[in-house]
Design a protein around this motif. Structure first.
Motif, PDB file in Angstrom:
ATOM      1  N   ALA A   1       0.840  -1.210   0.000  1.00 20.29           N
ATOM      2  CA  ALA A   1       0.000   0.000   0.000  1.00 20.29           C
ATOM      3  C   ALA A   1       0.871   1.255   0.000  1.00 20.29           C
ATOM      4  O   ALA A   1       0.602   2.208  -0.748  1.00 20.29           O
ATOM      5  N   LEU A   2       1.897   1.265   0.834  1.00 24.21           N
ATOM      6  CA  LEU A   2       2.780   2.430   0.900  1.00 24.21           C
ATOM      7  C   LEU A   2       3.539   2.618  -0.413  1.00 24.21           C
ATOM      8  O   LEU A   2       3.743   3.753  -0.857  1.00 24.21           O
ATOM      9  N   ASN A   3       3.941   1.520  -1.044  1.00 24.61           N
ATOM     10  CA  ASN A   3       4.602   1.628  -2.353  1.00 24.61           C
ATOM     11  C   ASN A   3       3.666   2.239  -3.389  1.00 24.61           C
ATOM     12  O   ASN A   3       4.072   3.081  -4.184  1.00 24.61           O
ATOM     13  N   ARG A   4       2.406   1.810  -3.378  1.00 28.35           N
ATOM     14  CA  ARG A   4       1.446   2.375  -4.337  1.00 28.35           C
ATOM     15  C   ARG A   4       1.239   3.862  -4.075  1.00 28.35           C
ATOM     16  O   ARG A   4       1.145   4.657  -5.019  1.00 28.35           O
ATOM     17  N   LEU A   5       1.140   4.230  -2.805  1.00 26.10           N
ATOM     18  CA  LEU A   5       0.998   5.649  -2.466  1.00 26.10           C
ATOM     19  C   LEU A   5       2.215   6.429  -2.966  1.00 26.10           C
ATOM     20  O   LEU A   5       2.070   7.481  -3.601  1.00 26.10           O
ATOM     21  N   ARG A   6       3.392   5.917  -2.664  1.00 20.02           N
ATOM     22  CA  ARG A   6       4.637   6.578  -3.056  1.00 20.02           C
ATOM     23  C   ARG A   6       4.703   6.739  -4.569  1.00 20.02           C
ATOM     24  O   ARG A   6       5.022   7.814  -5.079  1.00 20.02           O
ATOM     25  N   GLU A   7       4.390   5.666  -5.298  1.00 25.49           N
ATOM     26  CA  GLU A   7       4.429   5.720  -6.762  1.00 25.49           C
ATOM     27  C   GLU A   7       3.428   6.726  -7.305  1.00 25.49           C
ATOM     28  O   GLU A   7       3.718   7.450  -8.263  1.00 25.49           O
ATOM     29  N   SER A   8       2.266   6.777  -6.699  1.00 26.04           N
ATOM     30  CA  SER A   8       1.222   7.684  -7.177  1.00 26.04           C
ATOM     31  C   SER A   8       1.543   9.144  -6.870  1.00 26.04           C
ATOM     32  O   SER A   8       1.107  10.040  -7.584  1.00 26.04           O
ATOM     33  N   LEU A   9       2.311   9.381  -5.813  1.00 29.32           N
ATOM     34  CA  LEU A   9       2.625  10.756  -5.405  1.00 29.32           C
ATOM     35  C   LEU A   9       3.937  11.257  -5.973  1.00 29.32           C
ATOM     36  O   LEU A   9       4.224  12.440  -5.907  1.00 29.32           O
ATOM     37  N   THR A  10       4.754  10.355  -6.530  1.00 29.18           N
ATOM     38  CA  THR A  10       6.033  10.742  -7.096  1.00 29.18           C
ATOM     39  C   THR A  10       5.812  11.288  -8.506  1.00 29.18           C
ATOM     40  O   THR A  10       5.220  10.614  -9.344  1.00 29.18           O
ATOM     41  N   PRO A  11       6.272  12.507  -8.734  1.00 28.37           N
ATOM     42  CA  PRO A  11       6.116  13.067 -10.087  1.00 28.37           C
ATOM     43  C   PRO A  11       6.858  12.200 -11.103  1.00 28.37           C
ATOM     44  O   PRO A  11       7.960  11.708 -10.833  1.00 28.37           O
ATOM     45  N   GLU A  12       6.228  12.025 -12.250  1.00 24.00           N
ATOM     46  CA  GLU A  12       6.855  11.226 -13.307  1.00 24.00           C
ATOM     47  C   GLU A  12       8.057  11.976 -13.860  1.00 24.00           C
ATOM     48  O   GLU A  12       8.014  13.180 -14.061  1.00 24.00           O
ATOM     49  N   LYS A  13       9.119  11.228 -14.097  1.00 23.47           N
ATOM     50  CA  LYS A  13      10.316  11.832 -14.671  1.00 23.47           C
ATOM     51  C   LYS A  13      10.194  11.823 -16.183  1.00 23.47           C
ATOM     52  O   LYS A  13       9.810  10.846 -16.790  1.00 23.47           O
ATOM     53  N   THR A  14      10.541  12.935 -16.750  1.00 24.58           N
ATOM     54  CA  THR A  14      10.513  13.021 -18.210  1.00 24.58           C
ATOM     55  C   THR A  14      11.935  12.906 -18.729  1.00 24.58           C
ATOM     56  O   THR A  14      12.878  13.407 -18.152  1.00 24.58           O
ATOM     57  N   THR A  15      12.060  12.236 -19.822  1.00 24.80           N
ATOM     58  CA  THR A  15      13.382  12.056 -20.414  1.00 24.80           C
ATOM     59  C   THR A  15      13.547  12.828 -21.660  1.00 24.80           C
ATOM     60  O   THR A  15      12.713  13.220 -22.341  1.00 24.80           O
TER      61      THR A  15
END
Length: 186
Positions: free
Chosen positions: A172-186
Motif C-alpha cells: 500500500a505504501l509503495n502504491r501511495l509513493r508511486e502515485s505521489l512521485t512526479p513522473e520523470k521526463t526524459t
C-alpha cells in the motif's frame, strides 16, 4: 498515576450486570470507532454511525463470550471492521454507479503534520489514492496510520498474521509513493 480500571475489568463488570460499565467503554472508544468507521466507509457519516451502533450491539450481545485472547480494544475494533466491511459489501451491491462514491474523508491528521501544512490538495490526492487501493491494502493503511494501531494490534483486528499485514502495508505504501512521485521526463 492512572487509576482508571482496565478495559477487561470494565467489560467484566458489564457482563456481571453493571450497566454503567458499557458507558465507560463507549466514552473511551466512541470517537475513535467513529473515525475508523468514517475512514473505512469513504467518509459516509450515516453509514459510519450505523456501523458503530451495530458494533456496540454486538459488544452487548457477545460480551460474555469475550475470552481475553486479545485486548478488549482490539476485539471491539475487529467487530467494527467487520461491520464496516459488511456495510461496504451491502453498498456495493446496491450501488448503481461506483464512480459516484464519496471522498474518503480522512482527517488531516492522517498525513504527517508537515505534509498536511503544505497543501489541502495533497490531502485530497492522498485520500483518492487510498480510496482506489484494493480493500486489504486500504484497511491496513487506515488501521496503522489513521487509527494508530500497532502492527500486532492491526493484525489481531483483521485476524491475519503480522507478516501478512506488513506485506499489505508495504504494498500500500509503495502504491501511495508511486502515485505521489512526479513522473520523470526524459
Amino acid at each position: 498515576m492512572n487509576h482508571d480500571p482496565s478495559d477487561a475489568s470494565v467489560l467484566s463488570r458489564f457482563t456481571r450486570g453493571d450497566p454503567e460499565a458499557l458507558g465507560i467503554l463507549a466514552a473511551r472508544y466512541e470517537a475513535s470507532l467513529f473515525g475508523l468507521a468514517r475512514g473505512l466507509l469513504n467518509g459516509n457519516d450515516d453509514l459510519a454511525r450505523e456501523a458503530v451502533q451495530e458494533c456496540w450491539v454486538r459488544v452487548i450481545r457477545h460480551a460474555e463470550r469475550f475470552r481475553g485472547d486479545s485486548a478488549v480494544r482490539t476485539w471491539i475494533y475487529r467487530i467494527l471492521v467487520n461491520r464496516c466491511l459488511d456495510a461496504r459489501a451491502r453498498e456495493a451491491r446496491s450501488a448503481h454507479n461506483a464512480a459516484n462514491a464519496e471522498a474518503l474523508g480522512f482527517d488531516q491528521d492522517f498525513l504527517d503534520p508537515a505534509d498536511a501544512a503544505t497543501s489541502a490538495d495533497l490531502g485530497t490526492q492522498v485520500a483518492h489514492i487510498v480510496q482506489s487501493l484494493p480493500e486489504p491494502m486500504r484497511v491496513v493503511l487506515i488501521l496503522c496510520y489513521h487509527r494508530g494501531l500497532t502492527h500486532q494490534q492491526s493484525a489481531e483486528v483483521l485476524g491475519i498474521p503480522v507478516g501478512t499485514l506488513k506485506t499489505r502495508l508495504h504494498a500500500a505504501l509503495n502504491r501511495l509513493r508511486e502515485s505521489l512521485t512526479p513522473e520523470k521526463t526524459t
